[in-house]
Design a protein around this motif. Structure first.
Motif, PDB file in Angstrom:
ATOM      1  N   ILE A 369      44.620  45.170  42.389  1.00 29.11           N
ATOM      2  CA  ILE A 369      46.069  45.002  42.319  1.00 29.11           C
ATOM      3  C   ILE A 369      46.226  45.724  41.040  1.00 29.11           C
ATOM      4  O   ILE A 369      47.224  45.475  40.172  1.00 29.11           O
ATOM      5  CB  ILE A 369      46.088  43.547  42.112  1.00 29.11           C
ATOM      6  N   ARG A 370      45.325  46.505  40.400  1.00 27.97           N
ATOM      7  CA  ARG A 370      45.498  47.328  39.448  1.00 27.97           C
ATOM      8  C   ARG A 370      45.791  46.487  38.159  1.00 27.97           C
ATOM      9  O   ARG A 370      46.669  46.998  37.275  1.00 27.97           O
ATOM     10  CB  ARG A 370      46.474  48.426  39.774  1.00 27.97           C
ATOM     11  N   LYS A 373      41.681  44.932  34.338  1.00 28.33           N
ATOM     12  CA  LYS A 373      40.748  43.947  33.726  1.00 28.33           C
ATOM     13  C   LYS A 373      39.434  44.545  33.668  1.00 28.33           C
ATOM     14  O   LYS A 373      38.628  44.248  32.759  1.00 28.33           O
ATOM     15  CB  LYS A 373      40.688  42.390  34.383  1.00 28.33           C
ATOM     16  N   PRO A 418      39.479  40.322  39.730  1.00 26.19           N
ATOM     17  CA  PRO A 418      40.097  39.111  40.535  1.00 26.19           C
ATOM     18  C   PRO A 418      40.292  39.319  42.136  1.00 26.19           C
ATOM     19  O   PRO A 418      40.200  38.341  42.732  1.00 26.19           O
ATOM     20  CB  PRO A 418      41.398  38.919  39.936  1.00 26.19           C
TER      21      PRO A 418
ATOM     22  N   ASP B  16      37.467  34.586  38.402  1.00 21.78           N
ATOM     23  CA  ASP B  16      38.884  34.969  38.547  1.00 21.78           C
ATOM     24  C   ASP B  16      39.697  35.418  40.066  1.00 21.78           C
ATOM     25  O   ASP B  16      38.771  35.949  40.729  1.00 21.78           O
ATOM     26  CB  ASP B  16      38.973  36.206  37.498  1.00 21.78           C
ATOM     27  N   SER B  17      40.698  35.036  40.273  1.00 20.55           N
ATOM     28  CA  SER B  17      41.100  35.650  41.729  1.00 20.55           C
ATOM     29  C   SER B  17      42.699  36.246  41.418  1.00 20.55           C
ATOM     30  O   SER B  17      43.350  35.818  40.483  1.00 20.55           O
ATOM     31  CB  SER B  17      41.097  34.531  42.682  1.00 20.55           C
ATOM     32  N   ILE B  18      43.084  36.808  42.539  1.00 26.31           N
ATOM     33  CA  ILE B  18      44.490  37.215  42.690  1.00 26.31           C
ATOM     34  C   ILE B  18      45.496  36.081  42.497  1.00 26.31           C
ATOM     35  O   ILE B  18      46.405  36.029  42.032  1.00 26.31           O
ATOM     36  CB  ILE B  18      44.666  37.903  43.856  1.00 26.31           C
ATOM     37  N   GLU B  19      45.064  34.912  43.243  1.00 26.17           N
ATOM     38  CA  GLU B  19      45.833  33.849  43.192  1.00 26.17           C
ATOM     39  C   GLU B  19      46.067  33.125  41.858  1.00 26.17           C
ATOM     40  O   GLU B  19      47.199  32.780  41.472  1.00 26.17           O
ATOM     41  CB  GLU B  19      45.292  32.664  44.191  1.00 26.17           C
ATOM     42  N   ASN B  21      45.957  34.630  39.089  1.00 29.02           N
ATOM     43  CA  ASN B  21      46.881  35.346  38.295  1.00 29.02           C
ATOM     44  C   ASN B  21      48.127  35.351  38.582  1.00 29.02           C
ATOM     45  O   ASN B  21      49.156  35.046  37.755  1.00 29.02           O
ATOM     46  CB  ASN B  21      46.392  36.776  38.257  1.00 29.02           C
ATOM     47  N   MET B  22      48.372  35.258  39.782  1.00 27.06           N
ATOM     48  CA  MET B  22      49.659  35.408  40.386  1.00 27.06           C
ATOM     49  C   MET B  22      50.352  34.213  40.246  1.00 27.06           C
ATOM     50  O   MET B  22      51.696  33.774  39.725  1.00 27.06           O
ATOM     51  CB  MET B  22      49.943  35.797  42.072  1.00 27.06           C
ATOM     52  N   ARG B 231      45.031  34.780  29.495  1.00 25.42           N
ATOM     53  CA  ARG B 231      44.705  36.101  29.530  1.00 25.42           C
ATOM     54  C   ARG B 231      45.015  36.848  31.023  1.00 25.42           C
ATOM     55  O   ARG B 231      44.372  37.620  31.580  1.00 25.42           O
ATOM     56  CB  ARG B 231      43.042  36.383  29.705  1.00 25.42           C
ATOM     57  N   ILE B 232      46.160  36.325  31.338  1.00 22.54           N
ATOM     58  CA  ILE B 232      46.783  36.903  32.547  1.00 22.54           C
ATOM     59  C   ILE B 232      47.513  38.345  32.259  1.00 22.54           C
ATOM     60  O   ILE B 232      47.083  39.414  32.896  1.00 22.54           O
ATOM     61  CB  ILE B 232      47.738  36.346  33.195  1.00 22.54           C
ATOM     62  N   THR B 234      47.947  41.452  28.925  1.00 19.54           N
ATOM     63  CA  THR B 234      47.635  41.555  27.479  1.00 19.54           C
ATOM     64  C   THR B 234      49.146  41.835  26.874  1.00 19.54           C
ATOM     65  O   THR B 234      49.994  42.055  27.366  1.00 19.54           O
ATOM     66  CB  THR B 234      46.899  42.861  27.206  1.00 19.54           C
ATOM     67  N   TYR B 283      51.236  44.199  37.183  1.00 23.38           N
ATOM     68  CA  TYR B 283      49.746  44.579  37.290  1.00 23.38           C
ATOM     69  C   TYR B 283      49.940  45.996  37.979  1.00 23.38           C
ATOM     70  O   TYR B 283      49.467  47.031  37.556  1.00 23.38           O
ATOM     71  CB  TYR B 283      48.836  43.926  37.843  1.00 23.38           C
TER      72      TYR B 283
END
Lengths: 446, 340
Positions: A369-370, A373, A418, B16-19, B21-22, B231-232, B234, B283
């Motif tokens: 997802i670029r 991190k 992630p 950490d995961s995509i979910e 963060n989203m 920290r999703i 910066t 992102y």
């Protein structure tokens, strides 16, 4: 403000389950498997044959060249065979298998340290003893120690940095060594200082080991030129370049050795081995290994002979937990998952970690997802997402341009991702192939 | 004991995961959503709900029937696109236009590039700009905040549109007669705004005309703080945009306060906060290194003020972000992180 390195880094849960467990001497196993290649560089040449009787401490493999190390028998007994045995890396390596009979040591090895001061030894005597003892870096890199102590011409060592960071989660072997063998470490440090001709030695310890910091500070107070430097907890602070940066503020240049900034780094385990080699004429035949894991009954720290099958260590720690899904030689960030518990402890084995099945499997990976991190946490300032793509396409020239050879394989990128992408798997592959390409190019030039 | 797993290190993952963060971004959008409901009433809920639902449905249909992949609509990314698209629309927008916007955002801007992670342009913004060009009237009719009041909606201009009109007016005056210009009482931009009954505090709290999500600066900043703590994202991109807008519009304002509005006005008006905090930080379409983030943020700030002050549209945030999205691959190529 505690010192640390500047770029990147992660904070994995420490899980130092065995930090409070004193070092226990493991009973002798029935049989040891001693690989002839326990170090970076050329494998040692066997000097014994099947059927020979050997004593503990006897040379069984002669160093083959400058970057190599002697191999000694860690037990007394009979050589059963010399054959290829799978080691922790999964490759078969020529190994000497010895049936243990009693515990008879070479006569030259002293049980008590010589009543001498470090200043009684000359530089040559110290390096000779280290060379004879087959000492290699015991933090895991297993680089022959005498090479590090003989800087190439034109380079001058200024400071000895002793690595007591132990930034890998779970592992506590170095921590216990600092607590229980502080005096010996101080002697070892002074010996290495003499060998290098440096005035200053700094012991870098992360702040999660306050007892070790206090203890060594007390011991160092009476010794000129030895200091303790508490460091902020951050992985991978035990990496050589990161530790030098944290302690001295200097950056080792890309492709350069620590000596380029006047630093020589030695792990505390190595320092202890140097002490034994010089003061007791004892070769490197045993080491402290942490046996740990969340389901392990008695996580602990064991002093065991090199070549001991890790199954013996696991038995000592209460046996293999039912839920074990992965056995790791080393720590969770950089250790190697092993194929069986028959593999042997070598000079670089710092721990045996038993991971429960629930933590053993990776999650399936997804699209990048670029998020960047991996770039943020890379302690070498690389772009792991990009290196992974280039490695996947086998674009070796581009990988070289992007400094893939600087990667220290610490795993921070993959720990953070992630999308659970196998960043380091591919980067390692790319690094390996790029290294081959660079070596082939150099060879073609010569 | 079961069989041993063999894999390469590292053997642990940070979790950490995509979910995470989203959905974190979605949580950060909640304060702004609450504000939009308070200011614009039920309409805010319907527009947002339709937009999110349409994005999810289009993503599902495209993944399942066109790309024949396993649908990943619950990873949260399509939901963010839906919410952000809605936040960029006026509350009075006909719902069928919202659905078209969602189709363009998901179908054209996201899935045709290969789905999450592969798109060059921010999907929500592509959808929004498509609608702005295709339905200019509906897209620039801005009801003023009425909350849940039952009276008919009153439409008014956004602060930026007021300024644009005033600037055009004064230019027309100058062209028509030099003498008339001399007689005219000098009017600064803040005087123009206060003559329209808009104060700075209205702009900070969101009591102004505008699209759903952009009006309440304070709620958006709250979301920014949340994303920083988790920290999703910066701080680099939003701060670079804010700093550039303040400096650039400040210079213009100092040069000629009658012609150009001050930095605070630019900061709190239009979609700047929403864009800087939630859209520019996407992102996928923003640079990876901190240096790249600075260049990207400064570019967005400059382009936004240029479009607002000199361009044909009153608001330039969407265009500025999309233009800089296009530069992101180039920025990534030339801006390397600081090496050890």
């Amino acid at each position: 403000m505690l010192k640390t390195f500047k770029i990147g880094g992660v904070h994995p849960p420490e899980n130092k389950l065995s930090a409070g467990e004193a070092i226990v001497t493991l009973p002798l196993p029935e049989q040891v498997i001693i690989p002839l290649s326990q170090h970076i560089g050329a494998p040692a040449v066997p000097t014994v044959k099947k059927g020979d009787h050997v004593k503990a401490g006897q040379v069984i493999g002669q160093a083959a060249g400058f970057i190599s190390a002697n191999i000694h028998s860690s037990v007394s007994g009979t050589v059963v065979n010399i054959e290829a045995v799978t080691d922790a890396s999964g490759y078969p390596r020529p190994s000497v298998i010895i049936q243990v009979e009693g515990d008879e040591w070479e006569e030259s090895i002293l049980q008590e340290a010589e009543k001498k001061q470090p200043s009684d030894y000359t530089k040559e005597e110290i390096i000779k003893a280290i060379n004879a003892a087959g000492i290699v870096g015991m933090g895991g890199a297993t680089f022959p120690t005498q090479v590090k102590l003989s800087p190439p011409p034109g380079n001058k060592a200024e400071v000895l940095i002793v690595n007591g960071v132990e930034c890998e989660p779970y592992l506590t072997a170095d921590h216990r060594l600092m607590l229980e063998h502080g005096e010996e470490l101080m002697t070892g440090i002074q010996l290495i200082k003499r060998a290098l001709g440096v005035e200053r030695a700094v012991i870098g310890i992360e702040n999660n080991k306050p007892d070790a910091i206090t203890h060594l500070k007390q011991l160092a107070a009476g010794i000129p030129g030895v200091e303790v430097c508490p460091l902020k907890v951050k992985y991978p602070q035990g990496g050589e370049k990161q530790l030098i940066k944290a302690v001295t503020g200097k950056s080792v240049p890309s492709g350069g050795l620590p000596i380029a900034v006047g630093a020589v780094v030695q792990n505390v385990g190595t320092v202890y081995a140097v002490y034994e080699a010089v003061m007791k004429h004892k070769p490197l035949v045993e080491r402290v290994v942490t046996v740990t894991g969340k389901s392990v009954k008695k996580p602990g720290n064991y002093l065991c002979r090199i070549g001991t099958p890790i199954a013996r260590l696991i038995e000592a720690a209460g046996g293999m937990p039912e839920d074990t899904g992965k056995v790791i030689s080393g720590g969770p960030m950089m250790g190697k998952a092993v194929t069986s518990t028959d593999i042997a402890v070598t000079k670089g084995t710092s721990g045996v970690l038993l991971m429960p099945e629930s933590e053993s499997q990776r999650l399936p990976y997804r699209n990048c997802i670029r998020c960047g991190k991996c770039v943020d946490v890379c302690p070498m300032g690389l772009e792991p997402y990009h290196l992974m793509l280039l490695a996947g396409e086998n674009m070796l020239e581009a990988l070289e341009e992007e400094h893939v050879m600087d990667c220290i394989e610490c795993g921070s990128c993959m720990y953070t991702c992630p999308a659970h992408r196998p960043l380091l798997d591919l980067i390692r592959l790319g690094k390996n192939r790029t290294g081959q390409m660079i070596r082939a190019r150099k060879a073609a030039k010569n | 004991m079961s069989k041993l797993t063999i894999s390469l290190s590292p053997h642990v993952h940070g979790g950490d995961s995509i979910e995470k963060n989203m959905y974190g971004v979605l949580i950060a959008l909640v304060p702004a959503f609450i504000c939009s409901v308070v200011f614009f009433g039920w309409g805010a809920i319907t527009v947002t709900a339709v937009s999110v639902a349409a994005c999810l449905i289009f993503e599902y249909l495209i993944q399942k029937y066109l790309l024949r992949q396993k649908p990943t609509i619950w990873d949260g990314s399509a939901m963010i696109t839906g919410v952000l698209l809605a936040f960029n629309l006026p509350v009075s927008i006909p719902l069928w236009i919202v659905v078209i916007g969602a189709l363009v955002a998901i179908g054209v801007a996201k899935m045709s590039f290969g789905g999450l992670g592969n798109n060059i342009f921010n999907p929500a913004l592509v959808g929004r700009v498509f609608l702005l060009i295709s339905f200019p009237v509906q897209m620039t009719t801005w009801p003023t905040p009425q909350g849940f009041a039952t009276t008919d909606a009153v439409t008014g201009a956004t602060p930026l549109a007021i300024l644009k009109a005033a600037m055009a007016e004064s230019e027309a005056d100058a062209a028509s007669s030099a003498t008339a210009m001399a007689e005219q009482a000098p009017r600064t931009m803040s005087e123009i705004l206060s003559s329209q009954g808009i104060s700075m505090s209205d702009m900070i709290y969101g009591n102004i005309g505008g699209s759903l999500g952009e009006v309440a600066a304070i709620a958006l900043l709250l979301g920014f703080a949340y994303m920083l703590i988790r920290r999703i994202i910066t701080w680099h991109i939003p701060v670079a945009i804010f700093a550039t807008v303040i400096v650039f519009s400040g210079i213009l304002n100092l040069a000629d306060p009658e012609q150009f509005a001050g930095p605070l006005f630019h900061l709190f008006s239009g979609g700047l906060m929403l864009g800087a905090i939630f859209m520019a930080t996407d992102y996928v379409t923003s640079p990876m290194s901190h240096k790249g983030m600075w260049i990207y943020g400064v570019g967005i700030g400059l382009l936004t003020v240029i479009i607002r002050v000199f361009g044909a549209y009153p608001e330039g945030m969407s265009f500025a972000i999309l233009i800089m999205n296009g530069f992101t691959p180039l920025i990534n190529r030339y801006c390397k992180p600081k090496r050890f």
